[in-house]
Design a protein around this motif. Structure first.
Motif, mmCIF file in Angstrom:
data_model
loop_
_atom_site.group_PDB
_atom_site.id
_atom_site.type_symbol
_atom_site.label_atom_id
_atom_site.label_comp_id
_atom_site.label_asym_id
_atom_site.label_seq_id
_atom_site.Cartn_x
_atom_site.Cartn_y
_atom_site.Cartn_z
ATOM 1 N N ILE A 107 0.861 -1.193 0.000
ATOM 2 C CA ILE A 107 0.000 0.000 0.000
ATOM 3 C C ILE A 107 0.890 1.234 0.000
ATOM 4 C CG2 ILE A 107 -1.898 1.172 1.162
ATOM 5 C CD1 ILE A 107 -2.657 -1.404 2.457
ATOM 6 N N PRO A 108 1.212 1.753 -1.168
ATOM 7 C CA PRO A 108 2.122 2.900 -1.244
ATOM 8 C C PRO A 108 1.685 4.082 -0.371
ATOM 9 C CG PRO A 108 1.764 1.977 -3.423
ATOM 10 C CD PRO A 108 0.832 1.244 -2.503
ATOM 11 N N GLU A 109 0.375 4.245 -0.166
ATOM 12 C CA GLU A 109 -0.096 5.354 0.678
ATOM 13 C C GLU A 109 0.365 5.221 2.122
ATOM 14 O OE1 GLU A 109 -1.864 3.505 -1.478
ATOM 15 O OE2 GLU A 109 -3.899 4.330 -1.667
ATOM 16 N N ALA A 110 0.846 4.054 2.498
ATOM 17 C CA ALA A 110 1.294 3.864 3.889
ATOM 18 C C ALA A 110 2.685 4.445 4.116
ATOM 19 C CB ALA A 110 1.299 2.375 4.240
ATOM 20 N N ARG A 111 3.369 4.780 3.021
ATOM 21 C CA ARG A 111 4.765 5.233 3.164
ATOM 22 C C ARG A 111 4.873 6.480 4.030
ATOM 23 N NH1 ARG A 111 6.419 3.830 -3.026
ATOM 24 N NH2 ARG A 111 6.174 1.592 -2.704
ATOM 25 N N GLY A 112 5.756 6.408 4.993
ATOM 26 C CA GLY A 112 6.012 7.561 5.849
ATOM 27 C C GLY A 112 5.051 7.699 7.019
ATOM 28 N N LEU A 113 4.002 6.860 7.068
ATOM 29 C CA LEU A 113 3.045 6.961 8.185
ATOM 30 C C LEU A 113 3.740 6.656 9.510
ATOM 31 C CD1 LEU A 113 -0.275 5.254 7.027
ATOM 32 C CD2 LEU A 113 0.194 7.690 7.379
#
Lengths: 337, 337
Positions: free
Chosen positions: B298-304
């Motif tokens: 899930i690329p949107e999870a990057r940096g969370l």
């Protein structure tokens, strides 16, 4: 990495976790009496070498100039628990050299002593740099700068004369260049140089025997080690392995833990030093391994520190931490040899 | 053990520590899409399977009988931080079934939330069993006993019907006998059965897809997972990975940490589950590995969640924790495949 398992963590009928690592035991000739795993790969010794980092404090004459006491020299070699006694001594060292807590560069963390941490909360105080387990070492480093008329600011930087003296000392004792390729910054912001476990074990044999060292360095190390044996509670804290073992067996074993799974120690009677690093950095494993070694060489140490039983939060025993068969057999061979 | 390095810990120019482990990623057919290390050796899943341990609470009708709310069901799957909200909910669950804190068998430990621990000290209170990260799970277990008219005492023992139901559920889902030879006692004093990572990963794929499950179990799991996505702060706590990721990506990923380096999770859209165990049990490594997997799928999870930078106590960056080249390449191959 293909280091052997040194410590096993059992839960019920099975090994739940295991810790691999490397271990060297040798005399001052540097010939390994025991070598498990890769003892030639450089590892960061971290706080395990505080006794060596303390040498410039003695050798420069700073400790005498500022009349540092035996407890204060022990604190300069400490990873202390941050109790009132520890912090008051560090503060006193700083006051003697005309500085205060703000001159330290070690940063703040909660005292390792749970009781001390609790007291801070109860009094509405935050931990200061004096509570940092390295504050004694830093006060000692600052003393050398003040004594030699050097700038105090930035004393923790690798290029500052204070750290250059530490570097020269470590390089002389280990016979290693300790270049930038093995330079890292420790948690307390001073440089730390990676070195092989074999070289570390030999250096620890020298710490307690003085073999191969000049008379000044030999005397300085005697003073440092005696201070730690006289004030073992200052080197760590109540209930901690280094304190408990050295309080019971002064003159028999010198030992010091370091972060990321490092442990070093030495036995004056046999003239042997040891150095070990757990690959994953776990303290439970480095402590377990060091205790197994100390108990092997000094039977009277058996049972002094027992952190081997795993319990539930209700206190039910459900597992144990133990040395691996590989480690047991390797130590056994030394006894027979 | 010869599992590969999954996580590296760098200090300056060198790897200071490294964590080996095993990892399985697979769909509900159980065919591993990725297998790193030994995924067949049984490992204790610990708290990573709380969603499965919660099934009897739903399937027995106890949750409905006692009108357990969505937050309460999330708490029954939690390793919570012990804040006031967590403990009040656990206390409410117990009150609903006519019991109080003393009926719990999970034991006491300091709240994982530093702020909550501080508040306890300030108010002169010691932690109760409600602060135990497992108190919600235990309240749920007690609810099944009360609902079915069983003795409440000893509900945590392996032979008690409460744990026998959990055992049956786990055995049904994994297809494994889970005998005494793989039975250990968890830190909260309930039994835990070791199982291969491959079976665990498949079970997690089933948790979010329901594939191969009967309608009752499928519906129960939907309710459990939805509760965790609706109340992610109750499953762990503010700032913790499971909470942060599920709060941002509900419906996209279900994940749960376990003690001794275990992590499990699943992705509903791709129907994949993962399970991993770090050999040495380090949480920094299991979390780092789980985050690498979630960020890959899930690329949107990057940096969370970024816990990759190592700093000194003064905040100076001096190293980093990262996934190994082996792990990176293995994940990359899945993308291409």
């Amino acid at each position: 990495m293909s280091n052997p398992v040194l410590i096993e963590v059992w839960r019920g009928p099975m090994i739940e976790s295991a810790h691999t690592g490397a271990l060297a035991i040798c005399g001052t000739d540097g010939r390994p009496l025991l070598a498990l795993g890769d003892i030639d790969r450089p590892i960061f010794p971290r706080s395990a070498i505080k006794a060596l980092q303390c040498l410039p404090l003695i050798e420069s004459g700073a400790a005498d100039r500022f009349r540092f006491s035996v407890p204060e020299i022990a604190l300069a070699c400490a990873s202390h628990s941050g109790t009132d006694r520890h912090t008051a001594l560090a503060e006193g060292m700083l006051a003697r050299i005309g500085l205060s807590e703000g001159a330290l560069g070690c940063g703040c963390h909660e005292p390792q002593s749970a009781a001390a941490a609790r007291q801070l909360v109860l009094h509405g105080r935050r931990p200061s740099q004096l509570h940092n387990n390295c504050s004694g070492k830093h006060a000692g480093m600052l003393a050398t700068a003040v004594h030699l008329g050097e700038a105090v600011a930035g004393y923790y930087n690798p290029d500052h004369p204070v750290q250059q003296r530490v570097h020269k000392t470590l390089s002389e004792i280990t016979g290693l260049p300790l270049g930038r390729d093995v330079e890292g910054i420790d948690g307390c912001s001073v440089p730390n140089w990676a070195m092989p476990l074999g070289a570390l074990a030999r250096a620890f044999a020298q710490i307690v025997t003085g073999d191969g060292l000049g008379p000044v360095r030999r005397k300085a190390l005697e003073r440092i080690v005696e201070a730690c044996w006289t004030e073992p509670e200052l080197v760590a804290g109540a209930g901690r392995a280094d304190t408990v073992v050295m309080a019971k067996l002064p003159g028999r074993v010198f030992m010091k833990t370091g972060a990321e799974g490092v442990y070093c120690g030495a036995f004056p009677q046999s003239g042997l030093g040891f150095a070990l690093k757990i690959d994953d950095g776990a303290k439970r494993a480095s402590a377990g391994c060091a205790i197994a070694i100390v108990e092997h060489f000094i039977p009277e140490a058996r049972g002094l520190v027992d952190k081997s039983t795993l319990t539930t939060w209700r206190g039910l025993p459900v597992g144990h931490i133990r040395s691996s068969g590989m480690l047991d057999r390797a130590l056994e061979r030394i006894k027979l040899g």
